[in-house]
Scaffold this motif. Structure first.
Motif, PDB file in Angstrom:
ATOM      1  N   ASP A  36       0.865  -1.166   0.075  1.00 37.43           N
ATOM      2  CA  ASP A  36      -0.080  -0.008  -0.033  1.00 37.43           C
ATOM      3  C   ASP A  36       0.933   1.191  -0.079  1.00 37.43           C
ATOM      4  N   PRO A  37       0.549   2.052  -0.959  1.00 33.52           N
ATOM      5  CA  PRO A  37       1.606   3.422  -1.067  1.00 33.52           C
ATOM      6  C   PRO A  37       1.371   4.727  -0.152  1.00 33.52           C
ATOM      7  N   TYR A  38       0.645   4.209   1.080  1.00 30.46           N
ATOM      8  CA  TYR A  38       0.807   5.381   1.820  1.00 30.46           C
ATOM      9  C   TYR A  38       1.793   5.796   2.637  1.00 30.46           C
ATOM     10  N   TYR A  39       2.674   5.140   2.353  1.00 30.76           N
ATOM     11  CA  TYR A  39       4.141   5.768   2.546  1.00 30.76           C
ATOM     12  C   TYR A  39       5.111   5.068   1.610  1.00 30.76           C
ATOM     13  N   ASP A  40       6.313   5.683   1.607  1.00 32.86           N
ATOM     14  CA  ASP A  40       7.118   5.071   0.296  1.00 32.86           C
ATOM     15  C   ASP A  40       7.418   3.850   0.371  1.00 32.86           C
ATOM     16  N   THR A  41       6.920   3.159  -0.713  1.00 35.87           N
ATOM     17  CA  THR A  41       6.947   1.651  -0.902  1.00 35.87           C
ATOM     18  C   THR A  41       8.507   1.138  -0.773  1.00 35.87           C
ATOM     19  N   ARG A  42       9.391   1.992  -1.155  1.00 44.45           N
ATOM     20  CA  ARG A  42      10.696   1.321  -1.270  1.00 44.45           C
ATOM     21  C   ARG A  42      11.201   1.113   0.256  1.00 44.45           C
ATOM     22  N   ILE A  43      10.510   1.511   1.357  1.00 45.37           N
ATOM     23  CA  ILE A  43      10.834   1.149   2.636  1.00 45.37           C
ATOM     24  C   ILE A  43      10.395  -0.394   2.663  1.00 45.37           C
ATOM     25  N   PRO A  84      14.240   0.642  14.265  1.00 44.54           N
ATOM     26  CA  PRO A  84      14.663   0.631  12.955  1.00 44.54           C
ATOM     27  C   PRO A  84      13.674   0.429  11.652  1.00 44.54           C
ATOM     28  N   ARG A  85      13.694   1.236  10.499  1.00 43.84           N
ATOM     29  CA  ARG A  85      12.770   1.040   9.453  1.00 43.84           C
ATOM     30  C   ARG A  85      11.375   1.166   9.668  1.00 43.84           C
ATOM     31  N   MET A  86      11.178   2.272  10.946  1.00 45.97           N
ATOM     32  CA  MET A  86      10.009   2.649  11.194  1.00 45.97           C
ATOM     33  C   MET A  86       9.149   3.378  10.187  1.00 45.97           C
ATOM     34  N   ARG A  87       7.991   3.288  10.284  1.00 45.58           N
ATOM     35  CA  ARG A  87       6.916   4.061   9.569  1.00 45.58           C
ATOM     36  C   ARG A  87       7.351   5.722   9.621  1.00 45.58           C
ATOM     37  N   PRO A  88       7.515   6.502   8.368  1.00 42.11           N
ATOM     38  CA  PRO A  88       7.869   7.696   8.409  1.00 42.11           C
ATOM     39  C   PRO A  88       7.085   8.541   8.876  1.00 42.11           C
ATOM     40  N   TRP A 128      20.824   3.411  14.490  1.00 40.49           N
ATOM     41  CA  TRP A 128      20.632   2.545  13.263  1.00 40.49           C
ATOM     42  C   TRP A 128      20.100   3.943  12.284  1.00 40.49           C
ATOM     43  N   TYR A 129      19.568   4.979  12.643  1.00 42.58           N
ATOM     44  CA  TYR A 129      19.532   6.113  11.559  1.00 42.58           C
ATOM     45  C   TYR A 129      20.528   6.634  11.010  1.00 42.58           C
ATOM     46  N   ARG A 130      21.675   6.934  11.693  1.00 44.49           N
ATOM     47  CA  ARG A 130      22.870   7.350  11.337  1.00 44.49           C
ATOM     48  C   ARG A 130      23.744   6.625  10.296  1.00 44.49           C
ATOM     49  N   ASP A 131      23.505   5.191  10.612  1.00 46.72           N
ATOM     50  CA  ASP A 131      24.146   4.041   9.736  1.00 46.72           C
ATOM     51  C   ASP A 131      23.347   3.852   8.331  1.00 46.72           C
ATOM     52  N   ASN A 132      22.115   4.366   8.380  1.00 48.57           N
ATOM     53  CA  ASN A 132      21.380   3.968   7.459  1.00 48.57           C
ATOM     54  C   ASN A 132      20.552   5.133   6.582  1.00 48.57           C
ATOM     55  N   ARG A 133      21.195   6.194   6.898  1.00 50.46           N
ATOM     56  CA  ARG A 133      20.548   7.465   6.533  1.00 50.46           C
ATOM     57  C   ARG A 133      20.525   7.602   5.139  1.00 50.46           C
ATOM     58  N   GLY A 134      21.754   7.211   4.641  1.00 47.55           N
ATOM     59  CA  GLY A 134      21.672   7.251   2.970  1.00 47.55           C
ATOM     60  C   GLY A 134      20.379   6.930   2.418  1.00 47.55           C
ATOM     61  N   TRP A 135      20.037   5.677   2.353  1.00 45.92           N
ATOM     62  CA  TRP A 135      18.573   5.171   1.719  1.00 45.92           C
ATOM     63  C   TRP A 135      17.521   5.631   2.666  1.00 45.92           C
ATOM     64  N   TYR A 136      17.560   5.658   3.872  1.00 46.39           N
ATOM     65  CA  TYR A 136      16.181   5.696   4.513  1.00 46.39           C
ATOM     66  C   TYR A 136      15.786   7.184   4.557  1.00 46.39           C
ATOM     67  N   GLU A 137      16.600   8.147   4.843  1.00 42.98           N
ATOM     68  CA  GLU A 137      16.224   9.708   4.970  1.00 42.98           C
ATOM     69  C   GLU A 137      15.429  10.343   3.567  1.00 42.98           C
ATOM     70  N   PRO A 138      15.918   9.808   2.569  1.00 44.15           N
ATOM     71  CA  PRO A 138      15.161  10.590   1.262  1.00 44.15           C
ATOM     72  C   PRO A 138      13.880   9.939   1.384  1.00 44.15           C
ATOM     73  N   LEU A 139      13.690   8.714   1.738  1.00 48.53           N
ATOM     74  CA  LEU A 139      12.319   8.038   1.666  1.00 48.53           C
ATOM     75  C   LEU A 139      11.246   8.606   2.710  1.00 48.53           C
ATOM     76  N   VAL A 140      12.117   8.703   4.116  1.00 48.72           N
ATOM     77  CA  VAL A 140      11.230   9.408   4.948  1.00 48.72           C
ATOM     78  C   VAL A 140      10.727  10.686   4.577  1.00 48.72           C
ATOM     79  N   ARG A 141      11.365  11.535   4.055  1.00 44.90           N
ATOM     80  CA  ARG A 141      11.267  12.951   3.740  1.00 44.90           C
ATOM     81  C   ARG A 141      10.323  12.800   2.430  1.00 44.90           C
ATOM     82  N   ASN A 142      10.236  11.940   1.838  1.00 42.41           N
ATOM     83  CA  ASN A 142       9.024  11.851   0.612  1.00 42.41           C
ATOM     84  C   ASN A 142       7.728  11.301   0.965  1.00 42.41           C
ATOM     85  N   SER A 143       7.610  10.848   2.110  1.00 39.18           N
ATOM     86  CA  SER A 143       6.391  10.159   2.480  1.00 39.18           C
ATOM     87  C   SER A 143       5.490  11.322   3.386  1.00 39.18           C
TER      88      SER A 143
END
Ligand code: NAD
Length: 327
Positions: free
Chosen positions: A34-41, A186-190, A312-327
Motif C-alpha cells: 500500500d503506497p500510503y508511505y514510500d513503498t521502497r521502505i 529501525p525502518r519505522m513508518r515515516p 541505526w538512523y545514522r548508519d542507514n541515513r543514505g537510503w532511509y532519509e530521502p524515503l522518510v522525507r518523501n512520505s
C-alpha cells in the motif's frame, strides 16, 4: 514452523518476518505494498527478510496480494501453522475515509479469521492498538479499561479485535490480540514522532510538535514488540485473550522532541502546529497481564530505544532519509 505474516513488508511485520526467518521458520509474507508511505521502505524490508532467511535456516516467500482477497487469504492460511496478522491501514492521522479502515482492518481481518476457523492452525496473533482505548478514565490502562476509540482507525482495530475474540470463543480459533503502544525503531513508518524528530533535526530543520506537546505516550521499541510475538510461538496461555504490549516507560511529546533536539541539533527551536483531533491525549500501558500470561517484560526504556534508533538512523541515513522525507 510455517509462519504467515500479513503486512510482513511493513514496519512491525518486517521485523517479525526477519526474526522468524532467521530463527529457522518458513515465512510467507502477504502484503499489497500500500503506497500510503514510500513503498521502497517496504521493498527494503523484504530484502532484509530474504537476507535473514539466507543467514539462518528458514525460508522467506513474498506473496504480493491483498487481505481483502478472501480466496488468497484462505489458501495462505491453509498452509500455515502460525498467522501473524499485521496487515492494516495503520495510523490514526491518515485522512482515508472510515470505509478504507473498515475494508482493510475489519473485512480483511474477517477473511483471516474465517480461514483460521476453517483450517487447523496453532495460533493467530492479531495486531491491535492502544487506540482502542480513546480517552483515559485512568492510567495506566489495563485491559478492563473502557474502549471508546476516537478515530476511525481505533474503531476498526477494536472491531477486528472483538471479532478475533468472538472467533476464539465461538469457533475455537486460537486467537490472541496484542494492543501495541506507539511502536518505533529501525525502518519505522515515516509519519511518526520519533522518525520525524530525528530526521528533521539531522537535516537542520526544527522538529514540529503537534499541539502543545503535553500528550504522553508509552513509546515501545520494536524489539520488545518482537519478544511478545515470539513468546506466542511457544505458549497457548494467552489464546482467547487481549493483552497490552507497551514499554511502561512514559514520556510527553515535548520532552521527547526536546531531548532529541538537544542531542542532535541544540541550535534549533522546536516548532508547534495544530494538534490532530484524533490523537489521544495520553496513553500508558499496564502490561501485568502479558507479563503473567507470556512472561512479557519490556527491556528498553524510551531513552535507550531512541538512542538505538538514532544509531541505526545514522548508519542507514543514505537510503532511509530521502524515503522518510518523501512520505
Ligand atoms: P505498516 O503500515 O508499516 O505495516 C502494515 C503493512 O500492511 C504495510 O506493509 C502495508 O502495505 C500492508 N497492508 C496494508 N493494507 C493491506 C492490504 N489490504 N492487504 C495486504 N497488506 C496490506 O504499519 P506498522 O506500524 O508496521 O503496523 C503493523 C500493525 O501494527 C498494524 O496492524 C497496525 O495497526 C498495528 N499497530 C502499529 C502501531 C505502531 O505504532 N506502529 C501501534 C499499534 C498498532
Amino acid at each position: 514452523m510455517r509462519v504467515l505474516v500479513t503486512g510482513g513488508a511493513g514496519f512491525i511485520g518486517g521485523h517479525l518476518a526477519e526474526a522468524f526467518a532467521r530463527d529457522g521458520h518458513d515465512v510467507v509474507v502477504l502484503d499489497n505494498f500500500d503506497p500510503y508511505y514510500d513503498t521502497r521502505i517496504k521493498e527494503h524490508n523484504v530484502e532484509v527478510g530474504r537476507a535473514a532467511a539466507d543467514d539462518g535456516d528458514g525460508s522467506y516467500d513474498l506473496v504480493e496480494g491483498d487481505v481483502r482477497d478472501a480466496d488468497l487469504v484462505a489458501d495462505l492460511v491453509a498452509d500455515a501453522d502460525y498467522v501473524y496478522h499485521q496487515a492494516a491501514q495503520a495510523g490514526v492521522r491518515t485522512d482515508y475515509s472510515p470505509r478504507k479502515y473498515d475494508e482493510v482492518n475489519v473485512d480483511g481481518t474477517l477473511n483471516v479469521l474465517d480461514a483460521a476457523r476453517d483450517h487447523d492452525i496453532e495460533r493467530l496473533v492479531f495486531a491491535s492498538s492502544s487506540s482502542v482505548y480513546g480517552k483515559p478514565r485512568y492510567l495506566p490502562y489495563d485491559e478492563d479499561h473502557l474502549t471508546t476509540p476516537i478515530s476511525p482507525y481505533g474503531a476498526s482495530k477494536l472491531a477486528g479485535e472483538r471479532y478475533a475474540m468472538v472467533y476464539a470463543e465461538r469457533y475455537g480459533v486460537p486467537a490472541v490480540a496484542l494492543r501495541y503502544f506507539t511502536v518505533y525503531g529501525p525502518r519505522m513508518r515515516p509519519n511518526m514522532a520519533v522518525s520525524n524528530f530525528v530526521s528533521r533535526c539531522l537535516d537542520g530543520e526544527p522538529p514540529v510538535v503537534y499541539g502543545d506537546g503535553s500528550q504522553t505516550r508509552d513509546m515501545t521499541y520494536v524489539a520488545d514488540i518482537l519478544s511478545a510475538n515470539r513468546a506466542l510461538l511457544d505458549t497457548d496461555a494467552a489464546d482467547g485473550e487481549v493483552m497490552n504490549v507497551g514499554s511502561t516507560d512514559n514520556i510527553d511529546i515535548e520532552t521527547l522532541a526536546t531531548e532529541i533536539r538537544d542531542q542532535l541539533a541544540p541550535e534549533l527551536e522546536i516548532e508547534y502546529a495544530d494538534a490532530y483531533e484524533v490523537d489521544a491525549d495520553h496513553s500508558h500501558a499496564d502490561v501485568s497481564k502479558a507479563s503473567e500470561l507470556i512472561g512479557y517484560e519490556p527491556t528498553y526504556t524510551i531513552r535507550e530505544g531512541v538512542e538505538a534508533f538514532v544509531e541505526w538512523y545514522r548508519d542507514n541515513r543514505g537510503w532511509y532519509e530521502p524515503l522518510v522525507r518523501n512520505s
